[in-house]
Write an enzyme that holds these catalytic residues in place. Sequence first.
Site, PDB file in Angstrom:
ATOM      1  N   ASP A 127       0.848  -1.211  -0.087  1.00 15.25           N
ATOM      2  CA  ASP A 127       0.044  -0.115  -0.070  1.00 15.25           C
ATOM      3  C   ASP A 127       0.892   1.298  -0.072  1.00 15.25           C
ATOM      4  O   ASP A 127       0.286   2.275   0.016  1.00 15.25           O
ATOM      5  CB  ASP A 127      -1.082  -0.034   1.187  1.00 15.25           C
ATOM      6  CG  ASP A 127      -0.209  -0.114   2.597  1.00 15.25           C
ATOM      7  OD1 ASP A 127       0.766  -0.603   2.578  1.00 15.25           O
ATOM      8  OD2 ASP A 127      -1.009   0.109   3.518  1.00 15.25           O
TER       9      ASP A 127
ATOM     10  N   GLU B 113      14.184  -3.895   9.897  1.00 12.96           N
ATOM     11  CA  GLU B 113      15.197  -3.473   8.792  1.00 12.96           C
ATOM     12  C   GLU B 113      16.410  -3.444   9.333  1.00 12.96           C
ATOM     13  O   GLU B 113      17.395  -3.809   8.195  1.00 12.96           O
ATOM     14  CB  GLU B 113      14.947  -2.000   8.594  1.00 12.96           C
ATOM     15  CG  GLU B 113      13.337  -1.603   7.659  1.00 12.96           C
ATOM     16  CD  GLU B 113      12.180  -1.618   8.762  1.00 12.96           C
ATOM     17  OE1 GLU B 113      12.292  -1.831   9.779  1.00 12.96           O
ATOM     18  OE2 GLU B 113      11.114  -0.994   8.348  1.00 12.96           O
TER      19      GLU B 113
END
Length: 288
Positions: free
Chosen positions: A152, A237
């Site tokens: 998204d 991450e």
Amino acid sequence: MSFVNMKRQYIYLAIGMFLLVVMLFFNNKPTYQCQLLTTEDATYEYLPTIYAITPTYTRLAQKADLTRLSQTLMLVKNFHWIIIEDSEKKTPLVENFLKESTLNYTHLNVKTAIKKMKARGVEQRNIALDWLRGHLNQTEDKRGVVYFMDDDNTYSLKVFDEMRKINKVGTWPVGLAGGIRVETPVVTDGKVSGYNSVWETRRPFPIDMAGFAINATLFLEKPNAMFTRNVKIGYQESEILKYFASSAEDLEPLADNCTKVYVWHTRTQKPFTPHQKKLKISDSHIEV
Ligand SMILES: *[C@@H]1O[C@H](CO)[C@@H](O)[C@H](O)[C@H]1NC(C)=O
Ligand SMILES: *[C@@H]1O[C@H](CO)[C@@H](O)[C@H](O)[C@H]1NC(C)=O
Ligand SMILES: *[C@@H]1O[C@H](CO)[C@@H](O)[C@H](O)[C@H]1NC(C)=O
Ligand SMILES: *[C@@H]1O[C@H](CO)[C@@H](O)[C@H](O)[C@H]1NC(C)=O
């Protein structure tokens, strides 16, 4: 008279048409071939394949989000989409959606085991990395770029041009991330010297998932590089980056030394359908 003459006229007409067809054929074909050759020669340059890894899950706005994203991806050259459903089985919605798309894709699925999950996409990204390693192992050209994409976010085509420049790990700003306008590496003299972020600044690499890409070949060299549930939220991450970079200076700043925003961490608002149960005629046969 007329019979012989008419016959002759027809023969002339036939010969004329035959010559016309022959002329068109010889006129067109060589030009066409030439054009093909010259465009090929002129535009031939090595473009690393982008392997984009996108976890997805069933929800009301899923098809809308996937449609928007896939129609951006249709404009990206040399692109391979690895899309992984968080589900026990592949859903017909995603299966048909991908079949109808003109994209180069690999469809995988794995259900998130933990009920009360914190981070989304850990298992999904990991099976995508397994697939990638298997694929590169069998492919002669092991070069490429790995990019972790949300289904998204908003991606400019420019971010794909940027990531093809990387040697090892490239990074760039992400708009609307981390509770600020733009979360970005700070660049001094062409090198990453720090980060302009506020949220969880103790993260080794305070970068959003959309803010970096990694050379695909390196995943073969680091067979253990993967995501894990054994870290705090927001540390995924840093977890993957630690295999490929030891500090900020190892990151290659892209997007004009991290001064341009080519990706935005947008969120789709959860659709509000309070009147659905008041419908008089069922709409269950319509896929939304
Ligand atoms: C499809 O993906 C392969 C790598 O798996 C890549 O080599 C090829 O260029 C891609 N094709 C297109 C049309 O993007
Ligand atoms: C790559 O292929 C070799 C030979 O087929 C195999 O032994 C090795 O386990 C494979 N590695 C990966 C990461 O798939
Ligand atoms: C990635 O690394 C490999 C091996 O170090 C190198 O050959 C390749 O050019 C690099 N870049 C890409 C895009 O694969
Ligand atoms: C980034 O900054 C360095 C050092 O100032 C400079 O040499 C380089 O040209 C810059 N790169 C871009 C793409 O602007």
